[in-house]
Design a protein around this motif. Structure first.
Motif, PDB file in Angstrom:
ATOM      1  N   GLY A   1       0.813  -1.222   0.000  1.00 37.91           N
ATOM      2  CA  GLY A   1       0.000   0.000   0.000  1.00 37.91           C
ATOM      3  C   GLY A   1       0.847   1.273   0.000  1.00 37.91           C
ATOM      4  N   TYR A   2       2.081   1.174   0.463  1.00 40.41           N
ATOM      5  CA  TYR A   2       2.947   2.359   0.551  1.00 40.41           C
ATOM      6  C   TYR A   2       3.898   2.478  -0.637  1.00 40.41           C
ATOM      7  CZ  TYR A   2       1.155   1.867   5.239  1.00 40.41           C
ATOM      8  OH  TYR A   2       0.315   1.726   6.315  1.00 40.41           O
ATOM      9  N   VAL A   3       4.129   1.362  -1.329  1.00 37.18           N
ATOM     10  CA  VAL A   3       4.977   1.377  -2.535  1.00 37.18           C
ATOM     11  C   VAL A   3       4.222   0.618  -3.634  1.00 37.18           C
ATOM     12  CG1 VAL A   3       7.358   1.788  -1.766  1.00 37.18           C
ATOM     13  CG2 VAL A   3       6.332  -0.419  -1.284  1.00 37.18           C
ATOM     14  N   PRO A   4       3.166   1.234  -4.180  1.00 38.43           N
ATOM     15  CA  PRO A   4       2.246   0.509  -5.071  1.00 38.43           C
ATOM     16  C   PRO A   4       2.845   0.092  -6.414  1.00 38.43           C
ATOM     17  CG  PRO A   4       1.562   2.794  -4.765  1.00 38.43           C
ATOM     18  CD  PRO A   4       2.700   2.580  -3.844  1.00 38.43           C
ATOM     19  N   PHE A   5       4.118   0.367  -6.643  1.00 38.00           N
ATOM     20  CA  PHE A   5       4.725  -0.087  -7.897  1.00 38.00           C
ATOM     21  C   PHE A   5       5.170  -1.556  -7.825  1.00 38.00           C
ATOM     22  CE2 PHE A   5       8.200   1.740  -5.340  1.00 38.00           C
ATOM     23  CZ  PHE A   5       9.150   0.727  -5.394  1.00 38.00           C
ATOM     24  N   LEU A   6       5.122  -2.155  -6.622  1.00 37.63           N
ATOM     25  CA  LEU A   6       5.752  -3.473  -6.431  1.00 37.63           C
ATOM     26  C   LEU A   6       5.313  -4.524  -7.435  1.00 37.63           C
ATOM     27  CD1 LEU A   6       5.988  -4.132  -2.571  1.00 37.63           C
ATOM     28  CD2 LEU A   6       7.799  -3.496  -4.166  1.00 37.63           C
ATOM     29  N   LYS A   7       3.997  -4.604  -7.715  1.00 31.46           N
ATOM     30  CA  LYS A   7       3.522  -5.671  -8.607  1.00 31.46           C
ATOM     31  C   LYS A   7       3.793  -5.371 -10.082  1.00 31.46           C
ATOM     32  CE  LYS A   7       0.168  -8.030  -5.739  1.00 31.46           C
ATOM     33  NZ  LYS A   7      -1.181  -7.949  -5.195  1.00 31.46           N
ATOM     34  N   HIS A   8       4.226  -4.160 -10.358  1.00 32.49           N
ATOM     35  CA  HIS A   8       4.470  -3.785 -11.760  1.00 32.49           C
ATOM     36  C   HIS A   8       5.851  -4.204 -12.248  1.00 32.49           C
ATOM     37  CE1 HIS A   8       0.824  -1.309 -12.281  1.00 32.49           C
ATOM     38  NE2 HIS A   8       0.954  -1.163 -10.964  1.00 32.49           N
ATOM     39  N   TYR A   9       6.691  -4.678 -11.343  1.00 33.12           N
ATOM     40  CA  TYR A   9       8.074  -4.989 -11.726  1.00 33.12           C
ATOM     41  C   TYR A   9       8.477  -6.400 -11.324  1.00 33.12           C
ATOM     42  CZ  TYR A   9       8.828  -0.124 -12.895  1.00 33.12           C
ATOM     43  OH  TYR A   9       8.744   1.097 -13.492  1.00 33.12           O
ATOM     44  N   HIS A  10       9.437  -6.946 -12.058  1.00 32.89           N
ATOM     45  CA  HIS A  10      10.131  -8.154 -11.595  1.00 32.89           C
ATOM     46  C   HIS A  10      11.445  -7.668 -10.959  1.00 32.89           C
ATOM     47  CE1 HIS A  10      11.678 -12.187 -11.306  1.00 32.89           C
ATOM     48  NE2 HIS A  10      12.821 -11.712 -11.790  1.00 32.89           N
ATOM     49  N   PHE A  11      11.720  -8.180  -9.759  1.00 29.20           N
ATOM     50  CA  PHE A  11      12.932  -7.749  -9.036  1.00 29.20           C
ATOM     51  C   PHE A  11      13.924  -8.895  -8.920  1.00 29.20           C
ATOM     52  CE2 PHE A  11       9.357  -5.330  -7.312  1.00 29.20           C
ATOM     53  CZ  PHE A  11       9.799  -4.025  -7.522  1.00 29.20           C
ATOM     54  N   THR A  12      15.190  -8.584  -9.171  1.00 28.26           N
ATOM     55  CA  THR A  12      16.256  -9.534  -8.848  1.00 28.26           C
ATOM     56  C   THR A  12      17.023  -8.914  -7.688  1.00 28.26           C
ATOM     57  OG1 THR A  12      16.349 -10.118 -11.166  1.00 28.26           O
ATOM     58  CG2 THR A  12      18.193 -10.847  -9.785  1.00 28.26           C
ATOM     59  N   ILE A  13      16.924  -9.571  -6.537  1.00 24.06           N
ATOM     60  CA  ILE A  13      17.509  -9.020  -5.306  1.00 24.06           C
ATOM     61  C   ILE A  13      18.790  -9.796  -5.014  1.00 24.06           C
ATOM     62  CG2 ILE A  13      17.099  -8.620  -2.836  1.00 24.06           C
ATOM     63  CD1 ILE A  13      14.027  -8.896  -3.557  1.00 24.06           C
ATOM     64  N   LYS A  14      19.937  -9.089  -5.087  1.00 23.66           N
ATOM     65  CA  LYS A  14      21.215  -9.769  -4.822  1.00 23.66           C
ATOM     66  C   LYS A  14      21.806  -9.184  -3.554  1.00 23.66           C
ATOM     67  CE  LYS A  14      21.961  -9.348  -9.502  1.00 23.66           C
ATOM     68  NZ  LYS A  14      22.775  -8.650 -10.450  1.00 23.66           N
ATOM     69  N   THR A  15      22.047 -10.058  -2.588  1.00 26.74           N
ATOM     70  CA  THR A  15      22.456  -9.535  -1.292  1.00 26.74           C
ATOM     71  C   THR A  15      23.689 -10.269  -0.761  1.00 26.74           C
ATOM     72  OG1 THR A  15      21.530  -8.916   0.848  1.00 26.74           O
ATOM     73  CG2 THR A  15      20.824 -11.005   0.006  1.00 26.74           C
ATOM     74  N   GLN A  16      24.502  -9.554  -0.030  1.00 30.49           N
ATOM     75  CA  GLN A  16      25.633 -10.200   0.659  1.00 30.49           C
ATOM     76  C   GLN A  16      25.894  -9.497   1.985  1.00 30.49           C
ATOM     77  OE1 GLN A  16      28.131  -8.931  -2.818  1.00 30.49           O
ATOM     78  NE2 GLN A  16      29.686  -8.818  -1.219  1.00 30.49           N
ATOM     79  N   ASN A  17      26.396 -10.246   2.949  1.00 30.46           N
ATOM     80  CA  ASN A  17      26.700  -9.675   4.261  1.00 30.46           C
ATOM     81  C   ASN A  17      28.215  -9.651   4.454  1.00 30.46           C
ATOM     82  OD1 ASN A  17      23.910  -9.665   4.920  1.00 30.46           O
ATOM     83  ND2 ASN A  17      24.039 -11.828   5.474  1.00 30.46           N
ATOM     84  N   THR A  18      28.699  -8.674   5.212  1.00 31.10           N
ATOM     85  CA  THR A  18      30.140  -8.648   5.485  1.00 31.10           C
ATOM     86  C   THR A  18      30.499  -9.617   6.608  1.00 31.10           C
ATOM     87  OG1 THR A  18      29.805  -6.858   7.037  1.00 31.10           O
ATOM     88  CG2 THR A  18      30.436  -6.224   4.802  1.00 31.10           C
ATOM     89  N   PHE A  19      29.484 -10.104   7.316  1.00 32.83           N
ATOM     90  CA  PHE A  19      29.736 -11.064   8.395  1.00 32.83           C
ATOM     91  C   PHE A  19      29.225 -12.431   7.929  1.00 32.83           C
ATOM     92  CE2 PHE A  19      25.983  -8.475   8.953  1.00 32.83           C
ATOM     93  CZ  PHE A  19      24.957  -9.405   9.060  1.00 32.83           C
ATOM     94  N   PRO A  20      29.819 -13.511   8.436  1.00 27.94           N
ATOM     95  CA  PRO A  20      29.378 -14.822   7.963  1.00 27.94           C
ATOM     96  C   PRO A  20      27.921 -15.093   8.304  1.00 27.94           C
ATOM     97  CG  PRO A  20      31.182 -15.023   9.564  1.00 27.94           C
ATOM     98  CD  PRO A  20      30.894 -13.574   9.418  1.00 27.94           C
ATOM     99  N   HIS A  21      27.199 -15.703   7.362  1.00 27.86           N
ATOM    100  CA  HIS A  21      25.772 -15.966   7.552  1.00 27.86           C
ATOM    101  C   HIS A  21      25.530 -16.808   8.801  1.00 27.86           C
ATOM    102  CE1 HIS A  21      21.621 -16.212   6.558  1.00 27.86           C
ATOM    103  NE2 HIS A  21      21.633 -17.510   6.419  1.00 27.86           N
ATOM    104  N   SER A  22      26.476 -17.691   9.094  1.00 25.48           N
ATOM    105  CA  SER A  22      26.289 -18.610  10.222  1.00 25.48           C
ATOM    106  C   SER A  22      26.859 -18.044  11.529  1.00 25.48           C
ATOM    107  CB  SER A  22      26.995 -19.915   9.903  1.00 25.48           C
ATOM    108  OG  SER A  22      28.361 -19.635   9.702  1.00 25.48           O
ATOM    109  N   SER A  23      27.145 -16.722  11.565  1.00 21.99           N
ATOM    110  CA  SER A  23      27.819 -16.185  12.752  1.00 21.99           C
ATOM    111  C   SER A  23      26.873 -15.993  13.936  1.00 21.99           C
ATOM    112  CB  SER A  23      28.454 -14.840  12.421  1.00 21.99           C
ATOM    113  OG  SER A  23      27.442 -13.937  12.043  1.00 21.99           O
TER     114      SER A  23
END
Ligand code: DP6
Length: 366
Positions: free
Chosen positions: A98-120
């Motif tokens: 409801g606050y960002v109504p463009f969401l369904k209009h796009y396909h998103f590729t979300i690429k993420t990385q952390n500087t700390f180990p995921h299992s930390s």
């Protein structure tokens, strides 16, 4: 401000595609958020130091779709497709649509990385959700064709990013902007809100500048009880009301401490907050314990060292077994020597992360 202020009036154009990148830090609460109402409204005010080394870097590629029926996205962690991240993001998208109504209009590729180990055992939800919220805000800015670089426009941008991040994970709203961030309406802090985090607005003594946080990785395993469930157990908790009102009192006390630079009072307050958080877990129904034997060993060694040296080293805990060792920059060398000599042995693989208070998230230029 109310929720209505975050509903856009419409976008000037739906551009075809683009890419945005943000890096956003983790944060460590001094006064803890524990207990919430529907839609991520906190039961009590909290305040945190923003960190700098522990962060998430997220890139979102967006491409206009032919139809706007459903959410459409892929998530990658370190270039590996993560189907198991999708439900959390799907829930997030539903809450914020409801606050960002463009969401369904796009396909998103979300690429993420952390500087700390995921299992930390370091929660990535604060840095991860805030980085994603900021990427969505940058997309909204592009769609709105906003050129306004005024202070007011940038404040609105940060507030809405924090507002969206909160709907992903409560503590994430404290990772957007500022070194000390308050979330949750309280009389002590002018401008404080349940809806988003605000920069701590009063003077802070130099003792607290570039404060150090060394995170001892005591246990890298999955937590037995998630924060979300822990929050829920504050419903009907016999000590809940007293705890919520204590957090308001602590905020008032912390204001004086931050102004005067009283390090001993600071340590007393943050350690009391950490142990109260874990006391709430131990007195929930069902009860649970997230501290491990090494957590207690480390706490006792910190108390002994403090007693013997008079140095201002204290600790806080998150919803897990890891210990955040907090101390002023001026005492860094001696405290690090102590950590290496006496505390590292209690960490899994002797691993710890040295971090410092930072200023918040940053957009990364392509
Ligand atoms: C103990 O923000 O992880 O770290 O809103 O359910 O995502 P959700 O919970 P989360 O809770 C964090 C709790 C805490 C204290 C704090 O950061 O204030």
């Amino acid at each position: 401000m109310t929720e209505q202020d975050f509903i856009p009036k419409g976008y000037s154009e739906l551009i075809d595609s683009g890419t945005v990148t943000w890096e956003s830090p983790s944060n460590i609460a001094l006064i803890k958020y524990w207990g919430k109402r529907d839609q991520q409204i906190p039961e009590n005010p909290s305040i945190s130091f923003t960190l700098s080394a522990c962060k998430t870097i997220t890139t979102v590629d967006y491409e206009k779709k032919a139809t706007a029926e459903d959410f459409s996205f892929e998530v990658f962690l370190n270039d590996e497709k993560k189907a198991d991240f999708k439900p959390k993001i799907e829930t997030f998208f539903k809450r914020i649509e409801g606050y960002v109504p463009f969401l369904k209009h796009y396909h998103f590729t979300i690429k993420t990385q952390n500087t700390f180990p995921h299992s930390s055992g370091i929660a990535s939800s604060a840095s991860g959700m805030s980085a994603l919220a900021l990427c969505l805000m940058s997309i909204e800015k592009a769609l709105s064709n906003i050129q306004d670089e005024s202070e007011a426009a940038s404040e609105y941008f940060n507030r809405k990013a924090s507002f969206l991040a909160r709907l992903g994970s409560g503590s994430a709203c404290r990772s957007v902007a500022g070194d000390l961030v308050v979330w949750g309406q309280t009389q002590s802090i002018a401008g404080s809100s349940n809806l988003f985090g605000v920069k701590y607005p009063y003077s802070v003594h130099k003792n607290f500048k570039e404060y150090q946080d060394t995170i001892l990785l005591i246990d890298k395993g999955e937590k037995q009880v998630s924060s979300t469930l822990g929050h829920e157990l504050m419903y009907g908790h016999p000590y809940a009301e007293a705890r919520f009102s204590q957090a308001h009192d602590h905020m008032e006390m912390l204001k004086t401490i931050l102004k005067t630079g009283d390090l001993q009072a600071f340590i007393d307050l943050i350690e009391s907050e950490a142990l109260t958080l874990h006391a709430m877990m131990m007195t929930s129904n069902p009860y649970f314990i997230l501290m491990k034997p090494h957590t207690l060993e480390v706490i006792n060694l910190i108390w002994k060292f403090r007693e013997e040296t008079g140095l201002h080293v204290g600790f806080t805990l998150d919803a897990g077994a890891n210990v955040h060792v907090l101390y002023p920059k001026a005492e860094k060398d001696l405290v690090l020597e102590f950590i290496e000599a006496e505390l590292a042995a209690y960490c899994k693989d002797e691993a710890y992360i040295c971090d410092t208070v930072g200023l918040g998230a940053q957009q990364v230029n392509p």
